[in-house]
Design a protein around this motif. Structure first.
Motif, PDB file in Angstrom:
ATOM      1  N   UNK A 178     -11.506  -1.434   3.922  1.00 45.34           N
ATOM      2  CA  UNK A 178     -10.133  -0.975   4.173  1.00 45.34           C
ATOM      3  C   UNK A 178      -9.255  -1.545   3.057  1.00 45.34           C
ATOM      4  N   UNK A 179      -9.310  -0.873   1.909  1.00 50.49           N
ATOM      5  CA  UNK A 179      -8.628  -1.369   0.706  1.00 50.49           C
ATOM      6  C   UNK A 179      -7.261  -0.695   0.583  1.00 50.49           C
ATOM      7  N   UNK A 180      -6.213  -1.477   0.721  1.00 54.12           N
ATOM      8  CA  UNK A 180      -4.859  -0.961   0.528  1.00 54.12           C
ATOM      9  C   UNK A 180      -4.524  -0.992  -0.963  1.00 54.12           C
ATOM     10  N   UNK A 181      -3.705  -0.052  -1.399  1.00 55.73           N
ATOM     11  CA  UNK A 181      -3.230  -0.043  -2.778  1.00 55.73           C
ATOM     12  C   UNK A 181      -1.712  -0.094  -2.756  1.00 55.73           C
ATOM     13  N   UNK A 182      -1.144  -0.996  -3.541  1.00 56.87           N
ATOM     14  CA  UNK A 182       0.305  -1.221  -3.557  1.00 56.87           C
ATOM     15  C   UNK A 182       0.858  -0.913  -4.940  1.00 56.87           C
ATOM     16  N   UNK A 183       1.906  -0.078  -4.975  1.00 63.33           N
ATOM     17  CA  UNK A 183       2.549   0.259  -6.244  1.00 63.33           C
ATOM     18  C   UNK A 183       2.423   1.706  -6.615  1.00 63.33           C
ATOM     19  N   UNK A 184       1.917   2.547  -5.684  1.00 63.74           N
ATOM     20  CA  UNK A 184       1.765   3.977  -5.973  1.00 63.74           C
ATOM     21  C   UNK A 184       3.124   4.630  -6.184  1.00 63.74           C
ATOM     22  N   UNK A 185       3.119   5.788  -6.848  1.00 64.90           N
ATOM     23  CA  UNK A 185       4.350   6.542  -7.051  1.00 64.90           C
ATOM     24  C   UNK A 185       4.853   7.084  -5.717  1.00 64.90           C
ATOM     25  N   UNK A 186       6.162   7.141  -5.568  1.00 58.95           N
ATOM     26  CA  UNK A 186       6.758   7.666  -4.339  1.00 58.95           C
ATOM     27  C   UNK A 186       6.340   9.108  -4.099  1.00 58.95           C
ATOM     28  N   UNK A 187       6.276   9.862  -5.202  1.00 55.22           N
ATOM     29  CA  UNK A 187       5.855  11.262  -5.126  1.00 55.22           C
ATOM     30  C   UNK A 187       4.715  11.471  -6.122  1.00 55.22           C
ATOM     31  N   UNK A 188       3.481  11.279  -5.700  1.00 52.70           N
ATOM     32  CA  UNK A 188       2.330  11.403  -6.609  1.00 52.70           C
ATOM     33  C   UNK A 188       2.281  12.770  -7.277  1.00 52.70           C
ATOM     34  N   UNK A 189       1.826  12.794  -8.521  1.00 58.04           N
ATOM     35  CA  UNK A 189       1.745  14.037  -9.288  1.00 58.04           C
ATOM     36  C   UNK A 189       0.658  13.876 -10.340  1.00 58.04           C
ATOM     37  N   UNK A 190       0.561  14.870 -11.203  1.00 56.46           N
ATOM     38  CA  UNK A 190      -0.378  14.789 -12.320  1.00 56.46           C
ATOM     39  C   UNK A 190       0.242  14.106 -13.533  1.00 56.46           C
ATOM     40  N   UNK A 191       1.472  13.630 -13.390  1.00 54.20           N
ATOM     41  CA  UNK A 191       2.155  12.928 -14.466  1.00 54.20           C
ATOM     42  C   UNK A 191       1.307  11.731 -14.897  1.00 54.20           C
ATOM     43  N   UNK A 192       1.064  11.547 -16.207  1.00 55.41           N
ATOM     44  CA  UNK A 192       0.171  10.466 -16.654  1.00 55.41           C
ATOM     45  C   UNK A 192       0.828   9.098 -16.659  1.00 55.41           C
ATOM     46  N   UNK A 193       1.412   8.716 -15.517  1.00 54.25           N
ATOM     47  CA  UNK A 193       2.010   7.390 -15.418  1.00 54.25           C
ATOM     48  C   UNK A 193       0.931   6.373 -15.066  1.00 54.25           C
ATOM     49  N   UNK A 194       1.233   5.104 -15.278  1.00 56.87           N
ATOM     50  CA  UNK A 194       0.274   4.055 -14.932  1.00 56.87           C
ATOM     51  C   UNK A 194      -0.076   4.122 -13.454  1.00 56.87           C
ATOM     52  N   UNK A 195       0.941   4.350 -12.614  1.00 53.28           N
ATOM     53  CA  UNK A 195       0.697   4.392 -11.168  1.00 53.28           C
ATOM     54  C   UNK A 195      -0.276   5.503 -10.809  1.00 53.28           C
ATOM     55  N   UNK A 196      -0.022   6.702 -11.296  1.00 51.07           N
ATOM     56  CA  UNK A 196      -0.887   7.833 -10.957  1.00 51.07           C
ATOM     57  C   UNK A 196      -2.304   7.648 -11.493  1.00 51.07           C
ATOM     58  N   UNK A 197      -2.420   7.133 -12.718  1.00 53.89           N
ATOM     59  CA  UNK A 197      -3.746   6.945 -13.305  1.00 53.89           C
ATOM     60  C   UNK A 197      -4.539   5.871 -12.563  1.00 53.89           C
ATOM     61  N   UNK A 198      -3.867   4.812 -12.139  1.00 60.48           N
ATOM     62  CA  UNK A 198      -4.570   3.730 -11.445  1.00 60.48           C
ATOM     63  C   UNK A 198      -4.939   4.135 -10.015  1.00 60.48           C
ATOM     64  N   UNK A 199      -4.078   4.897  -9.364  1.00 62.74           N
ATOM     65  CA  UNK A 199      -4.430   5.402  -8.031  1.00 62.74           C
ATOM     66  C   UNK A 199      -5.616   6.361  -8.136  1.00 62.74           C
ATOM     67  N   UNK A 200      -5.671   7.113  -9.219  1.00 64.72           N
ATOM     68  CA  UNK A 200      -6.828   7.993  -9.438  1.00 64.72           C
ATOM     69  C   UNK A 200      -8.107   7.169  -9.500  1.00 64.72           C
ATOM     70  N   UNK A 201      -8.078   6.041 -10.209  1.00 68.23           N
ATOM     71  CA  UNK A 201      -9.248   5.168 -10.271  1.00 68.23           C
ATOM     72  C   UNK A 201      -9.591   4.578  -8.918  1.00 68.23           C
ATOM     73  N   UNK A 202      -8.573   4.238  -8.137  1.00 69.95           N
ATOM     74  CA  UNK A 202      -8.765   3.734  -6.773  1.00 69.95           C
ATOM     75  C   UNK A 202      -9.541   4.744  -5.938  1.00 69.95           C
ATOM     76  N   UNK A 203      -9.117   5.999  -6.004  1.00 73.07           N
ATOM     77  CA  UNK A 203      -9.772   7.033  -5.201  1.00 73.07           C
ATOM     78  C   UNK A 203     -11.194   7.312  -5.701  1.00 73.07           C
ATOM     79  N   UNK A 204     -11.392   7.230  -7.009  1.00 67.95           N
ATOM     80  CA  UNK A 204     -12.736   7.434  -7.548  1.00 67.95           C
ATOM     81  C   UNK A 204     -13.695   6.365  -7.046  1.00 67.95           C
TER      82      UNK A 204
END
Length: 366
Positions: A178-204
């Motif tokens: 049960x791994x929580x992730x803190x710091x995600x974007x308020x409105x996730x998108x395909x925008x290449x921000x650090x938040x979106x890219x790191x959450x992508x790695x989390x999900x992978x």
């Protein structure tokens, strides 16, 4: 193509030498001529390399560094690394803080400080892919960060997705599910921000381990500060969300999370394991010391300075832009079960523990 000094001279009906005199603010130019040249510069959008005013050689020995905020540990330590790398190469650094403001970031690319420098390292956070044209400037420029890709400048970035994937895989290998992730974007998108890219790695990493994704475990934070990390963690606790690990998208969020867990009497790592990102100095001295991803900050700084110096020395036709992605490494500390608060030696490098090291060797720079 960007307008040239020849274009300005043609539009103003003067010689190139006169345009040069105006750009370099020589006094012996008739006012009417000066105004005509300045008007042509404005109409054409010409951007002179103002650093050529510095010395007869056209070099000032000074480079610029534009970062969002020095109060953020990562950028403070990045600035320190850039200054040390520049000094080693005989250069001085002038730092500009943009506060992540879009207009200030654009101003950094056109403002008066450029006349004091030979080139600039630029780390934007408010500009995005649609602003790629703003990087087409008439002076040496190296881009840092993840906001704009495939632009006209050299670019030093980091392995955001694969390193985040490694961080979460580390938690999963410890048996956490049960791994929580803190710091995600308020409105996730395909925008290449650090938040979106790191959450992508989390999900992978979750997918790799066959662990179901639970949106309740994804917590947004507008600003990556200690307080927002603490607030997000407190909300997880107050809402009764079950979690046994936290992946903080940067170390300052992680430090806030450690504070909130301690306040609630939750043991780290016995009850909840925590890992951050950036490997700032403070993560070594928290209690417990915090595991983190080192994205290669020292190498990012040294590489960026070297690329900029190459461009400053470039003669003839401009070479195609280069993209460099330094290696990352995972630094396991007490917050994920390491018994020693000190950085362990790297198993693949003969040198002492980083800042400079390896791991991520399978993702060489492109």
């Amino acid at each position: 193509m960007s307008p040239t000094m020849h274009d300005v001279a043609r539009a103003a009906g003067v010689s190139i030498k006169t345009v040069s005199n105006v750009v370099n603010e020589y006094p012996h130019v008739r006012d009417s001529t000066r105004q005509r040249v300045l008007q042509a510069i404005e109409e054409l959008g010409y951007r002179p390399n103002l650093s050529a005013r510095g010395l007869r050689s056209g070099r000032t020995g000074v480079i610029g560094l534009a970062v969002p905020a020095l109060r953020e540990n990562y950028f403070a330590e990045l600035a320190d690394a850039v200054i040390r790398a520049a000094e080693h190469r005989g250069l001085t650094v002038v730092i500009e803080q943009t506060n992540g403001d879009r207009e200030k970031e654009l101003q950094s690319l056109t403002g008066g400080r450029l006349r004091l420098t030979d080139g600039m390292l630029f780390s934007p956070v408010s500009l995005g892919p649609s602003d790629v044209g703003a990087l087409d400037v008439g002076f040496p420029l190296v881009l840092l960060g993840e906001r704009i890709f495939d632009g006209p400048t050299d670019h030093v970035t980091m392995h955001n997705t694969s390193s985040a994937r490694a961080a979460v895989a580390h938690l999963l290998e410890l048996g956490r599910r049960r791994v929580a992730v803190i710091g995600a974007a308020e409105h996730p998108s395909d925008d290449p921000s650090s938040a979106n890219l790191r959450v992508r790695g989390y999900r992978q990493a979750l997918d790799d381990a066959g662990v179901a994704f639970d949106p309740q475990l994804v917590r947004a934070a507008d600003h990556w500060h200690r307080e927002t990390g603490a607030q997000a963690t407190r909300r997880l606790i107050e809402e009764g969300v079950e979690f046994d690990a936290i992946f903080a998208l940067n170390d300052t969020l992680g430090l806030g999370a450690l504070r909130a867990l301690g306040e609630a009497g939750i043991g780290v790592p016995d009850d909840v394991a925590v890992i951050g990102f950036d490997n700032i100095d403070e993560s070594r001295f928290s209690v417990p010391s915090m595991s983190s991803i080192d994205p290669g900050r020292e190498e990012i700084a040294a590489t960026a300075v070297d690329l900029l110096l190459d461009r400053m020395n470039e003669k003839g036709d401009r070479q195609p832009p280069r993209r460099v992605v330094p290696d990352f490494r995972l630094v396991a500390r007490e917050s994920t079960g390491e018994t020693s608060p000190a950085d362990p030696p790297c198993p693949r490098c003969p040198e002492p523990p980083p800042p400079r090291c390896c791991v991520g060797h399978d993702e060489r720079s492109s």
